[in-house]
Design a protein around this motif. Structure first.
Motif, PDB file in Angstrom:
ATOM      1  N   PHE A  78       0.851  -1.185   0.000  1.00  0.00           N
ATOM      2  CA  PHE A  78       0.000   0.000   0.000  1.00  0.00           C
ATOM      3  C   PHE A  78       0.891   1.240   0.000  1.00  0.00           C
ATOM      4  O   PHE A  78       1.818   1.336   0.811  1.00  0.00           O
ATOM      5  N   THR A  79       0.605   2.165  -0.877  1.00  0.00           N
ATOM      6  CA  THR A  79       1.370   3.406  -0.887  1.00  0.00           C
ATOM      7  C   THR A  79       0.876   4.336   0.215  1.00  0.00           C
ATOM      8  O   THR A  79      -0.264   4.223   0.693  1.00  0.00           O
ATOM      9  N   LYS A  80       1.724   5.242   0.620  1.00  0.00           N
ATOM     10  CA  LYS A  80       1.385   6.209   1.668  1.00  0.00           C
ATOM     11  C   LYS A  80       0.083   6.937   1.326  1.00  0.00           C
ATOM     12  O   LYS A  80      -0.109   7.408   0.213  1.00  0.00           O
ATOM     13  N   GLY A  81      -0.819   7.004   2.315  1.00  0.00           N
ATOM     14  CA  GLY A  81      -2.090   7.692   2.127  1.00  0.00           C
ATOM     15  C   GLY A  81      -3.239   6.791   1.723  1.00  0.00           C
ATOM     16  O   GLY A  81      -4.404   7.206   1.776  1.00  0.00           O
ATOM     17  N   LYS A 124       2.815   5.318   5.834  1.00  0.00           N
ATOM     18  CA  LYS A 124       4.020   5.218   5.019  1.00  0.00           C
ATOM     19  C   LYS A 124       3.786   4.106   4.012  1.00  0.00           C
ATOM     20  O   LYS A 124       2.834   3.320   4.145  1.00  0.00           O
ATOM     21  N   ASP A 125       4.611   4.006   3.003  1.00  0.00           N
ATOM     22  CA  ASP A 125       4.524   2.857   2.104  1.00  0.00           C
ATOM     23  C   ASP A 125       4.640   1.593   2.949  1.00  0.00           C
ATOM     24  O   ASP A 125       5.594   1.452   3.729  1.00  0.00           O
ATOM     25  N   THR A 126       3.691   0.686   2.804  1.00  0.00           N
ATOM     26  CA  THR A 126       3.591  -0.456   3.709  1.00  0.00           C
ATOM     27  C   THR A 126       3.385  -1.752   2.933  1.00  0.00           C
ATOM     28  O   THR A 126       2.576  -1.806   1.999  1.00  0.00           O
ATOM     29  N   GLU A 127       4.120  -2.772   3.327  1.00  0.00           N
ATOM     30  CA  GLU A 127       3.969  -4.100   2.734  1.00  0.00           C
ATOM     31  C   GLU A 127       3.450  -5.064   3.793  1.00  0.00           C
ATOM     32  O   GLU A 127       3.933  -5.055   4.935  1.00  0.00           O
ATOM     33  N   VAL A 128       2.466  -5.866   3.438  1.00  0.00           N
ATOM     34  CA  VAL A 128       1.844  -6.773   4.399  1.00  0.00           C
ATOM     35  C   VAL A 128       1.679  -8.167   3.796  1.00  0.00           C
ATOM     36  O   VAL A 128       1.650  -8.344   2.575  1.00  0.00           O
ATOM     37  N   TRP A 129       1.592  -9.145   4.707  1.00  0.00           N
ATOM     38  CA  TRP A 129       1.040 -10.451   4.362  1.00  0.00           C
ATOM     39  C   TRP A 129      -0.445 -10.387   4.686  1.00  0.00           C
ATOM     40  O   TRP A 129      -0.834  -9.848   5.724  1.00  0.00           O
ATOM     41  N   ILE A 130      -1.301 -10.944   3.834  1.00  0.00           N
ATOM     42  CA  ILE A 130      -2.730 -10.986   4.102  1.00  0.00           C
ATOM     43  C   ILE A 130      -3.208 -12.436   4.118  1.00  0.00           C
ATOM     44  O   ILE A 130      -2.994 -13.182   3.152  1.00  0.00           O
ATOM     45  N   ILE A 131      -3.837 -12.814   5.235  1.00  0.00           N
ATOM     46  CA  ILE A 131      -4.497 -14.120   5.333  1.00  0.00           C
ATOM     47  C   ILE A 131      -5.982 -13.884   5.077  1.00  0.00           C
ATOM     48  O   ILE A 131      -6.616 -13.113   5.801  1.00  0.00           O
ATOM     49  N   PRO A 132      -6.576 -14.488   4.054  1.00  0.00           N
ATOM     50  CA  PRO A 132      -7.979 -14.242   3.730  1.00  0.00           C
ATOM     51  C   PRO A 132      -8.889 -14.483   4.939  1.00  0.00           C
ATOM     52  O   PRO A 132      -8.626 -15.375   5.749  1.00  0.00           O
ATOM     53  N   PRO A 133      -9.962 -13.692   5.079  1.00  0.00           N
ATOM     54  CA  PRO A 133     -10.820 -13.785   6.257  1.00  0.00           C
ATOM     55  C   PRO A 133     -11.444 -15.161   6.466  1.00  0.00           C
ATOM     56  O   PRO A 133     -11.516 -15.652   7.594  1.00  0.00           O
ATOM     57  N   TRP A 134     -11.895 -15.791   5.383  1.00  0.00           N
ATOM     58  CA  TRP A 134     -12.511 -17.109   5.533  1.00  0.00           C
ATOM     59  C   TRP A 134     -11.499 -18.141   6.033  1.00  0.00           C
ATOM     60  O   TRP A 134     -11.837 -19.040   6.801  1.00  0.00           O
ATOM     61  N   GLN A 135     -10.235 -17.975   5.612  1.00  0.00           N
ATOM     62  CA  GLN A 135      -9.197 -18.901   6.044  1.00  0.00           C
ATOM     63  C   GLN A 135      -8.857 -18.697   7.517  1.00  0.00           C
ATOM     64  O   GLN A 135      -8.683 -19.661   8.278  1.00  0.00           O
ATOM     65  N   TYR A 136      -8.786 -17.426   7.921  1.00  0.00           N
ATOM     66  CA  TYR A 136      -8.455 -17.157   9.329  1.00  0.00           C
ATOM     67  C   TYR A 136      -9.610 -17.555  10.245  1.00  0.00           C
ATOM     68  O   TYR A 136      -9.390 -18.045  11.351  1.00  0.00           O
ATOM     69  N   LYS A 137     -10.847 -17.368   9.795  1.00  0.00           N
ATOM     70  CA  LYS A 137     -11.998 -17.777  10.602  1.00  0.00           C
ATOM     71  C   LYS A 137     -11.978 -19.281  10.835  1.00  0.00           C
ATOM     72  O   LYS A 137     -12.214 -19.757  11.956  1.00  0.00           O
TER      73      LYS A 137
END
Length: 219
Positions: free
Chosen positions: A30-33, A98-111
């Motif tokens: 995600f870019t800043k803002g 700030k410019d941010t990099e993340v790992w995303i675990i899909p909601p259905w998988q985490y549930k």
């Protein structure tokens, strides 16, 4: 760093659970803002921050923002998966500061993971309790602290986060963090400047007297 280094209870998952999460999780930048999470209209999933900085905030009925907490490297963003938590009754928005990099675990998988893994369910409950503690602390600050004390605390926190006393902050941005009007922020900053605590410039605030701000914060 791999996904396993960012997920606090990774070692308590079974091999099949680890494989399932590894195959479904993905990285995103995600870019800043950028608005990362848009309240109840959005449910991206659990975010594990690889690098960068996120701000969680709420909106008043008049549209005024107030920051409730920040997230940094290796933090976990729970409210981006709020659709899987039935007890959340208020709108939380999340923005990349700030410019941010993340790992995303899909909601259905985490549930599914919460339903079958006690360590994950317990971790999620502890994380939610921690976030709500931060919200309660903020409410106490708003109710019992004078605005000059809150502003002094905010400026000191920003110095600690950025590692410098020269802060690139507009009065509007400070107001958004603090849930106040820009005019109120401007008036108080000018008072701080008259007392030699800060120096104001276009789009910036330089802290000149940290000791005095610390004393003001603790009054």
């Amino acid at each position: 760093m791999p996904l396993s280094a960012h997920f606090p209870v990774w070692d308590k998952l079974t091999a099949s659970q680890q494989d399932r999460i590894s195959s479904s999780a993905f990285r995103k930048t995600f870019t800043k803002g950028t608005i990362v999470h848009n309240g109840s209209l959005d449910c991206a999933g659990l975010m594990l921050i690889r690098s960068g900085q996120l701000r969680a905030y709420i909106l008043s009925p008049e549209g005024r923002e107030i920051s409730i907490y920040r997230l940094f490297d290796l933090d976990v963003c729970l409210f981006s998966a709020s659709c899987i938590m039935n007890n959340i009754q208020f709108e939380v928005f999340i923005q990349a500061e700030k410019d941010t990099e993340v790992w995303i675990i899909p909601p259905w998988q985490y549930k599914k993971l919460m339903e079958e893994s006690a360590p994950v369910a317990n971790y999620t409950g502890d994380l939610m309790a921690s976030r709500f503690s931060e919200v309660m602390w903020l409410i106490e600050q708003i109710m019992w602290k004078r605005f000059d004390q809150r502003l002094a605390s905010f400026l000191l926190e920003e110095c600690a986060i950025e590692g410098t006393t020269q802060l690139k902050l507009t009065h509007e941005l400070i107001a958004n963090h603090m849930g106040s009007a820009r005019e109120v922020v401007t008036r108080m900053l000018r008072y701080f400047q008259s007392e030699g605590m800060v120096k104001l410039s276009r789009g910036g605030v330089e802290v000149l007297n940290r000791k005095r701000l610390e004393e003001l914060r603790e009054e």
